[in-house]
Enzyme design. Structure first.
Site, short mmCIF file in Angstrom:
data_model
loop_
_atom_site.label_atom_id
_atom_site.label_comp_id
_atom_site.label_asym_id
_atom_site.label_seq_id
_atom_site.Cartn_x
_atom_site.Cartn_y
_atom_site.Cartn_z
N HIS A 1 1.84 8.38 -5.07
CA HIS A 1 2.70 7.34 -4.49
C HIS A 1 4.08 7.35 -5.11
CE1 HIS A 1 -0.77 4.68 -2.86
NE2 HIS A 1 -0.20 5.34 -1.88
N LYS B 1 -10.10 -1.85 6.25
CA LYS B 1 -8.76 -2.36 5.92
C LYS B 1 -7.86 -2.18 7.14
CE LYS B 1 -8.27 -1.35 0.97
NZ LYS B 1 -7.42 -0.60 0.03
#
Ligand SMILES: NC(=O)c1ccc[n+]([C@@H]2O[C@H](COP(=O)([O-])OP(=O)(O)OC[C@H]3O[C@@H](n4cnc5c(N)ncnc54)[C@H](O)[C@@H]3O)[C@@H](O)[C@H]2O)c1
Ligand SMILES: [Zn+2]
Length: 346
Positions: free
Chosen positions: A228, A119
């Site tokens: 997160h 990624k």
């Protein structure tokens, strides 16, 4: 590094991307190695930190590469932590529709996580990692002796992902981390080499089974659904998290504690699993509790906005034992609120 970079490309030109901190320590030996392999190198030193992971910064790199005459056969080398390798990989993925690149990872998080899996990307002002591409590097180099100069808090951030890998996949690694915690914190290269190698295997294994994140790859999100949310919440408040400035690692450590609490409360894991996780995170200097419970409604709202929430249902990776997890989508808001409250309990 020079040998791998030379082998990755088909032309003598290379672009080296690093940041100011990493450059100070490792630019000279890197340049020497690249030149010794016969490469002509265009070097860019970006500012350290997430602020450099932008389309604007990528644009500057394209300009410089074009001016220096890099073509389809040229190679990009990213020398640094996850910020630099994400940016360098993204530039390589998009310059002339994709050229070769080599990741030379110098942070623990980079070595065990960011440089593995293909990624690449940059941030959008509204959303981290919004703009990106899958583009595997031709080689990933991780020299653990570079971790000697890594700031303490950055080492901890990497260790949060290391603990995550052990909990989701590898009980033997968890034992090693417990036994070798002091040597790891002292950055003993022999021990680190073994730990980094095992972590690369775990991440590579999971990613190879599921390169584009449909199923198994989701287990890498352990601790990250709550993590997160806590990270965003603390950043919005410009505040601190678990006694220090907000870092991803601190947020993930607290996220793992909250998610392990959910597992224990619903009987998926027993208390011993949660306690072993708590003990190891604490030894690594990572936070396992907060002075006050975070704003649960705000956290829930952030979680729902997270791009990883699928079809409106939040998914959680919950530990069943050290080394084994399950993937569930039926965690209720009440369970999440209870887990967030548990972070501030004595
Ligand atoms: N591509 C992926 O799959 C993936 C996975 C996880 C994280 N990431 C990305 O990785 C980034 C975070 O990576 P990071 O934690 O390495 O951050 P980073 O690259 O900002 O490095 C952290 C800090 O340590 C410094 N540093 C790095 N190596 C050093 C060394 N050897 N000596 C001294 N200082 C050194 C850097 O200059 C920086 O200040 C985020 O942008 C995140 O989105 C990507
Ligand atoms: Zn992470």
């Amino acid at each position: 590094m020079g040998t791998e970079a030379k082998a990755a490309g088909r032309s003598p030109k290379a672009a080296l991307v690093t940041d100011e901190n990493v450059g100070r320590h490792y630019l000279d030996p890197a340049m020497e190695s690249l030149r010794a392999a016969g490469l002509q190198v265009e070097t860019t030193i970006v500012g350290a930190g997430e602020a450099s992971k932008t389309l604007g910064q990528a644009g500057e790199l394209y300009d410089r590469m074009l001016k220096a005459g890099l073509d389809r056969g040229s190679v990009v080398v990213g020398l640094g932590g996850g910020v630099v390798t994400d940016l360098a990989g993204f530039v390589a993925a998009t310059y002339m529709r994709g050229i070769a690149w080599v990741a030379v990872s110098t942070s623990l998080l980079g070595q065990v996580d960011a440089s593995v899996g293909g990624k690449t990307g940059v941030d959008h002002p509204e959303c981290k990692n919004l703009i990106g591409a899958f583009h595997q590097p031709s080689a990933v180099l991780a020299d653990v002796t570079t971790l000697a100069t890594l700031p303490e808090e950055e080492l901890r951030t990497g260790l949060a992902e290391v603990v995550k890998h052990a909990v989701i996949r590898d009980a033997a690694l968890f034992d090693t981390l417990e036994e070798e915690a002091d040597a790891i914190l002292a950055r003993d290269p022999k021990v680190l080499e073994n730990v980094v190698a095992r972590n690369v295997e775990i991440k590579a294994d999971v990613v190879m089974a599921d390169e584009r994140e449909g199923g198994l790859r989701r287990i890498l999100n352990y601790g990250h659904t709550v993590g997160h949310a806590l990270e965003s919440l603390a950043m919005e408040a410009g505040g601190r998290l678990g006694g220090a400035a907000v870092t991803h690692g601190r947020a993930v450590a607290l996220g793992m504690m909250a998610e392990a609490h959910i597992a224990q409360a619903r009987g998926t894991a027993d208390a011993a699993v949660v306690e072993r996780q708590r003990g190891l995170l604490e030894r690594f200097g990572l936070p396992v509790r907060l002075d006050a419970a975070p704003d649960a409604e705000r956290c829930l709202a952030i979680m729902r906005h997270d791009k990883k929430a699928q079809a409106g249902r939040l998914r959680f990776i919950l530990p069943e034992a050290i080394g084994a997890v399950c993937d569930v989508d039926d965690v209720t808001d009440a369970e999440i609120r209870d887990a967030l409250r548990s972070l501030a309990a004595d």
